[in-house]
Design a protein around this motif. Structure first.
Motif, short mmCIF file in Angstrom:
data_model
loop_
_atom_site.label_atom_id
_atom_site.label_comp_id
_atom_site.label_asym_id
_atom_site.label_seq_id
_atom_site.Cartn_x
_atom_site.Cartn_y
_atom_site.Cartn_z
N ALA A 304 217.94 100.23 -14.73
CA ALA A 304 217.80 99.65 -16.07
C ALA A 304 217.65 98.14 -16.01
O ALA A 304 216.81 97.55 -16.71
N ARG A 305 218.46 97.49 -15.19
CA ARG A 305 218.37 96.03 -15.08
C ARG A 305 217.04 95.60 -14.44
O ARG A 305 216.56 94.50 -14.71
N TYR A 306 216.47 96.46 -13.63
CA TYR A 306 215.22 96.13 -12.96
C TYR A 306 214.01 96.26 -13.88
O TYR A 306 213.03 95.51 -13.74
N VAL A 307 214.06 97.19 -14.85
CA VAL A 307 212.85 97.47 -15.64
C VAL A 307 212.93 97.08 -17.11
O VAL A 307 211.91 97.12 -17.81
N TYR A 308 214.10 96.68 -17.62
CA TYR A 308 214.25 96.55 -19.07
C TYR A 308 213.29 95.55 -19.70
O TYR A 308 212.84 95.71 -20.84
N LYS A 309 212.92 94.49 -18.98
CA LYS A 309 212.05 93.47 -19.56
C LYS A 309 210.64 93.97 -19.83
O LYS A 309 209.89 93.36 -20.59
N TYR A 310 210.28 95.10 -19.23
CA TYR A 310 208.93 95.63 -19.40
C TYR A 310 208.79 96.45 -20.68
O TYR A 310 207.69 96.83 -21.07
N ASN A 311 209.89 96.73 -21.34
CA ASN A 311 209.87 97.31 -22.69
C ASN A 311 211.18 96.94 -23.38
O ASN A 311 212.01 97.80 -23.67
N LEU A 312 211.33 95.67 -23.66
CA LEU A 312 212.56 95.17 -24.26
C LEU A 312 212.87 95.84 -25.60
O LEU A 312 214.04 96.17 -25.86
N PRO A 313 211.86 96.06 -26.48
CA PRO A 313 212.18 96.69 -27.76
C PRO A 313 212.82 98.08 -27.61
O PRO A 313 213.70 98.45 -28.38
N ARG A 314 212.35 98.83 -26.62
CA ARG A 314 212.89 100.16 -26.41
C ARG A 314 214.36 100.09 -25.97
O ARG A 314 215.21 100.83 -26.47
N PHE A 315 214.64 99.22 -25.04
CA PHE A 315 216.01 99.06 -24.59
C PHE A 315 216.90 98.49 -25.69
O PHE A 315 218.08 98.83 -25.78
N LYS A 316 216.33 97.63 -26.52
CA LYS A 316 217.08 97.10 -27.66
C LYS A 316 217.45 98.22 -28.63
O LYS A 316 218.58 98.28 -29.14
N GLN A 317 216.52 99.13 -28.88
CA GLN A 317 216.80 100.27 -29.75
C GLN A 317 217.95 101.11 -29.18
O GLN A 317 218.83 101.57 -29.92
N TYR A 318 217.95 101.29 -27.87
CA TYR A 318 219.01 102.04 -27.21
C TYR A 318 220.35 101.33 -27.38
O TYR A 318 221.37 101.96 -27.69
N ALA A 319 220.35 100.03 -27.17
CA ALA A 319 221.58 99.25 -27.30
C ALA A 319 222.16 99.36 -28.71
O ALA A 319 223.37 99.53 -28.90
N LYS A 320 221.28 99.30 -29.69
CA LYS A 320 221.73 99.34 -31.09
C LYS A 320 222.18 100.73 -31.51
O LYS A 320 223.25 100.90 -32.10
#
Length: 400
Positions: A304-320
């Motif tokens: 996750a730390r390696y790839v999150y910047k390549y789809n930040l909105p998706r990871f942000k949705q997961y965080a929220k």
């Protein structure tokens, strides 16, 4: 950093032919359920001593005998089920005229059963070719399972993963031929599962859903909402099951989640990749004593730390939506969510590094080499993963 553009919702086929008998005491009726299929002879397939010590195996035998159903037995399935036992099972079934297989156990036993069923029904093929992707089985035997561990979801999935104990390879074989005819799911049968194995199951169930959540595809709002509900349910009731192993409701929630996480529900409209699973398969192929869920826990945060910047909105949705983190700083929120998930794994007794699993640092290059199919494969995703990427993730996950 440029994100990979998602495709729109994929076309898909959702086909779940497996009948589920869910609840207390359903295993008592296994003979009656089996008799509907008019089997000539059943292979009773199971793992180690737990099914014997609990009395479950004797109960199943009695139920079959009361219905006049003939059977033969094959035990000995280990975690990360082995090709050698699959081959033994194929030969036993041919010799005894078996036309139905009943698995009593968790995902390893069910996967072993599926491979045996495929091999028996197609005697002209080498069953390992199905796992190498060289062939697809044209037929299979009828099969069913009495589930004793909430984890792999094999009771409703189209997947079957087998380890070749000679070549140290672990490969999956997918297709609707792997769907079983019926599954008996009594949460009470998981009461005796250890805290460690319960924790491994929690990780595996959640990861089946999380990996699909981060698969390619957009406009999948309903699928996303279902996935988020499953993930949160698993994390919440997982801790309850660990703290109180005899909590029927907690065990029931995990058992339902196990099936729904891996039966296709959470990848509707998406292209499932299960990238971290592919990384982990190489770890537990080389180190068969590594439990699959433990390997996933050690690897996911680094992926996750390696790839999150390549789809930040998706990871942000997961965080929220999963971790209720929404400070307004997207990158900060994502990293906090990854940290929280890693801490959750630690709190339930799971390893959070390959070092904790006694993986040798000198083996990391070999693991990346095998994951990349000897540097010939790039795993698709927001950030496609080459050999160099695989190696970087393994190194990140090795932290001492």
């Amino acid at each position: 950093m440029t994100a990979i553009v998602d495709i729109i919702m994929d076309n898909f086929i959702y086909n779940i032919p497996t009948k589920v008998y869910f609840g207390k005491g359903e295993e008592d009726s296994v003979g009656k359920y089996l008799k509907e299929y008019k089997p000539h002879k059943v292979l009773l397939h199971y793992g180690g001593n737990s099914a014997k010590k609990s009395g479950l195996l004797d109960k199943v035998k009695k139920a079959l005998e009361e219905e006049g159903i003939s059977y033969v037995e094959l035990g000995g399935v280990r975690p990360n089920p082995e090709l050698s036992l699959v081959r033994d099972g194929i030969e036993l079934c041919k010799r005894e005229g078996v036309d139905f297989i009943l698995a009593v156990g968790g995902g390893s036993v069910i996967d072993s059963m599926k491979a045996i069923a495929n091999g028996v029904a197609n005697p002209e093929d080498d069953v390992w070719d199905y796992h190498l992707g060289k062939k697809k089985p044209q037929k299979t035997l009828k099969k069913a399972a009495i589930l004793t561990l909430s984890a792999a979801g094999s009771e409703m999935s189209n997947s079957c993963v087998i380890s070749n104990d000679l070549t140290k390879e672990k490969r999956g074989c997918n297709g609707d031929f792997n769907r079983i005819d019926f599954a008996i799911c009594n949460p009470e049968l998981t009461y005796s599962v250890s805290k460690y194995q319960t924790a491994c199951g929690i990780v595996d169930i959640a990861m089946h859903t999380i990996e699909r959540y981060f698969a390619l595809g957009t406009d999948t709002e309903l699928t996303d909402a279902l996935s988020e509900a499953i993930i949160k349910t698993v994390f919440a009731f997982g801790k309850e099951a660990i703290n109180n192993p005899y909590d029927y409701n907690a065990r029931a929630q995990l058992m339902l989640a196990s099936s729904f996480a891996h039966n296709g529900l959470t990848n509707m409209g998406k292209t499932p990749l299960l990238t971290v699973h592919q990384l982990e398969h190489e770890v537990s192929a080389l180190y068969p004593n590594v439990a699959h869920g433990a390997g996933l826990a050690a690897l996911w945060p680094s992926w996750a730390r390696y790839v999150y910047k390549y789809n930040l909105p998706r990871f942000k949705q997961y965080a929220k939506n999963v971790w209720n983190i929404d400070s307004g700083d997207d990158e900060k929120d994502v990293l906090e969510a990854i940290d929280k998930q890693e801490q959750y794994y630690h709190d339930i007794g799971m390893p959070i590094s390959l070092f904790e699993l006694d993986v040798k640092e000198s083996d990391l290059e070999y693991l990346a080499f095998k994951t990349s199919r000897e540097k010939t494969r790039i795993i698709p995703g927001y950030k496609p993963l080459s050999y160099e990427d695989d190696l970087a993730i393994f190194k990140m996950a090795y932290k001492k």
